[in-house]
Design a protein around this motif. Structure first.
Motif, short mmCIF file in Angstrom:
data_model
loop_
_atom_site.label_atom_id
_atom_site.label_comp_id
_atom_site.label_asym_id
_atom_site.label_seq_id
_atom_site.Cartn_x
_atom_site.Cartn_y
_atom_site.Cartn_z
N LEU A 227 27.55 -37.11 48.94
CA LEU A 227 27.68 -36.10 47.82
C LEU A 227 28.02 -37.11 46.45
CD1 LEU A 227 29.36 -33.12 49.04
CD2 LEU A 227 26.91 -33.22 48.39
N ILE A 228 28.98 -38.22 46.73
CA ILE A 228 29.31 -39.12 45.61
C ILE A 228 27.96 -39.94 45.26
CG2 ILE A 228 30.60 -41.11 44.92
CD1 ILE A 228 32.93 -40.00 46.69
N ALA A 229 27.39 -40.23 46.35
CA ALA A 229 26.24 -41.20 46.13
C ALA A 229 25.10 -40.37 45.35
CB ALA A 229 25.64 -41.76 47.52
N LEU A 230 25.11 -39.35 45.62
CA LEU A 230 23.79 -38.22 45.07
C LEU A 230 24.38 -37.69 43.82
CD1 LEU A 230 23.05 -36.03 48.21
CD2 LEU A 230 21.51 -37.78 47.26
N SER A 231 25.50 -38.32 43.29
CA SER A 231 26.23 -37.63 41.94
C SER A 231 26.04 -36.43 41.81
CB SER A 231 25.15 -38.39 40.68
OG SER A 231 25.51 -39.59 40.37
N LYS A 232 26.33 -35.68 42.97
CA LYS A 232 26.67 -34.11 43.01
C LYS A 232 27.76 -33.62 42.60
CE LYS A 232 22.35 -32.72 44.24
NZ LYS A 232 21.70 -31.95 43.06
N ILE A 233 28.93 -34.64 42.79
CA ILE A 233 30.33 -34.29 42.71
C ILE A 233 30.89 -35.35 41.84
CG2 ILE A 233 30.39 -32.90 44.84
CD1 ILE A 233 31.74 -35.39 45.96
N TYR A 234 31.95 -34.91 41.24
CA TYR A 234 32.99 -35.87 40.41
C TYR A 234 34.19 -35.60 40.34
CZ TYR A 234 32.81 -31.87 37.24
OH TYR A 234 33.05 -30.36 36.83
N HIS A 235 34.87 -36.72 40.32
CA HIS A 235 36.43 -36.52 40.60
C HIS A 235 37.02 -35.70 39.35
CE1 HIS A 235 37.88 -40.06 37.88
NE2 HIS A 235 36.83 -40.50 38.17
N CYS A 236 38.30 -35.25 39.39
CA CYS A 236 38.78 -34.63 38.36
C CYS A 236 40.24 -34.48 38.80
CB CYS A 236 38.12 -33.12 38.43
SG CYS A 236 38.94 -32.03 37.17
N ASN A 237 40.88 -34.87 37.59
CA ASN A 237 42.49 -34.90 37.61
C ASN A 237 43.14 -33.53 37.43
OD1 ASN A 237 42.45 -37.75 38.18
ND2 ASN A 237 42.23 -38.11 36.06
#
Ligand code: GLU
Length: 308
Positions: free
Chosen positions: A90-100
Motif C-alpha cells: 500500500l505504501i508503494a502504491l501511494s494508497k496510504i500515508y503516515h500521520c502523526n
C-alpha cells in the motif's frame, strides 16, 4: 463449483455477549445449511491484552453452544508478516500515508468537519502523499488509507445497497507497529479464501472501508451479510447497564446452552415461544429469510426466562 467459505472471527477478550452468540449461531447455521466451510479466526491484535486462557475460553464457549468449525484456528498475532507485506504494498502504491496524529484524534476528526476546527484541518491529508511518505523518519506513526471522494456503496445480501460518504482517511497501521482491524481483516479474509463475511450490523460501514482496501490490493471482495444487533429495551446496544449478558458468565454458571439457543431461535423468528433447543434442532428449522433486518430487542421477559 468452488467452495464457499464463511468465518467466525471473535475478538477473544472475555467480553463476548448474547449479541455475539446470536451472530455466531446464525453464521454457523447459514454455513452448515448451505454446505459452506466455516473457519475460526482469533482476532487477538487489538483491544486489551489477550492471553491464552481467553482464547481457550472463547473456543470452549463456541463448542458449548454447539457451534463447530473446519480446520485449524488462525491466531492473528502469531504471524504479522502477511499484514506487513500488505502495508508495504500500500505504501508503494501511494494508497496510504503516515500521520502523526493519534488514532483518537483521527477518529475525532471524522466527527468534526467544521473548517474552523483545528483538528479538522490537521486531519486533512497532505497534498502529495508520495513525497510525504519519502520523508517518513521511521518513527512510530499511524498509517492512514486515502479514501476516494465518491460515495462508496456496500451491497449486502440481507440489507441491499447502502451508500456511504466516507469522511475520513482511516487507520490501517497503528503507532504500536501493529495492523489495525480494517487491514488485518481484509488480509485474512482474502488469504483464507473467505467468500462470505457474516457479522454484526455495526460493521456495515467498515465494509465500505474494507471494499477500498480490496480494490487497492486487487483482491476479490467477499459477499457481505450484516446481521441485526441485539439491543436492550432502551434501544441501546447490550452493555453492563442491561445486566451481565457475557457468555463467559453463563458458561461458568450452570445455565443450559439450549436456553441461549432457544432464545436466539425466538429472535430469529423460527420459534414463537421461549423453549430450549439444541444447536442441531436450531439448524433444522433455521431460515435466513426469517431473520430480522431491524435490531433485536433483549426484553425483560427474555431475561427472566433465561435466568429462571
Ligand atoms: N473481531 C471483530 C469483532 O469481534 C469482528 C470482525 C469481523 O467480523 O469482521 O468485533
Amino acid at each position: 463449483m468452488s467452495v464457499r467459505r464463511s468465518r467466525l472471527a471473535p475478538s477473544p477478550t472475555g467480553a463476548l455477549h448474547l449479541g455475539n452468540a446470536c451472530s455466531f449461531l446464525i453464521n454457523w447455521a447459514l454455513a452448515r445449511k448451505n454446505n459452506w466451510e466455516l473457519i475460526l479466526r482469533m482476532e487477538d491484535l487489538v483491544g486489551p491484552r489477550i492471553d491464552l486462557s481467553s482464547i481457550k475460553d472463547t473456543q470452549s464457549i463456541l463448542t458449548w453452544l454447539g457451534v463447530d468449525w473446519d480446520g485449524e484456528v488462525l491466531r492473528q498475532s502469531l504471524d504479522l508478516i502477511p499484514y506487513k507485506d500488505a502495508l508495504n504494498t500500500l505504501i508503494a502504491l501511494s494508497k496510504i500515508y503516515h500521520c502523526n496524529l493519534s488514532r483518537k484524534e483521527i477518529e475525532q476528526a471524522a466527527s468534526a468537519p467544521h473548517v474552523d476546527d483545528p483538528l479538522g484541518k490537521k486531519a486533512i491529508r497532505p497534498l502529495d502523499i508520495s513525497s510525504h511518505n519519502t520523508s517518513w523518519d521511521k518513527q512510530s506513526t499511524n498509517w492512514r488509507f486515502r479514501v476516494h471522494d465518491e460515495p462508496q456503496v456496500v451491497c449486502d445480501e440481507l440489507l441491499g445497497k447502502t451508500r456511504f460518504n466516507l469522511l475520513n482517511d482511516f487507520v490501517v497501521w497503528t503507532k504500536n507497529d501493529l495492523p489495525a482491524y480494517q487491514l488485518a481483516v481484509v488480509i485474512d479474509d482474502a488469504r483464507q479464501g473467505v467468500t462470505d463475511v457474516v457479522r454484526g450490523h455495526d460493521l456495515l460501514e467498515s465494509a465500505a472501508w474494507q471494499s477500498q482496501i480490496y480494490v487497492a490490493l486487487g483482491l476479490e471482495e467477499p459477499q457481505w451479510w450484516h446481521l441485526p444487533l441485539v439491543v436492550g429495551e432502551d434501544g441501546l446496544r447490550l452493555a453492563k447497564r442491561h445486566g451481565d449478558t457475557r457468555l463467559l458468565t453463563y458458561f461458568e454458571s450452570d445455565m443450559q446452552p439450549e436456553k441461549i439457543i432457544g432464545l436466539i431461535a425466538k429472535w430469529c423468528k423460527i420459534t414463537k415461544i421461549h423453549e430450549t433447543l439444541s444447536s442441531s434442532e436450531f439448524l433444522q428449522v433455521f431460515d435466513i429469510r426469517k431473520v430480522n433486518t431491524e435490531n433485536i430487542v433483549f426484553t425483560k421477559e427474555d431475561e427472566k426466562w433465561l435466568l429462571g
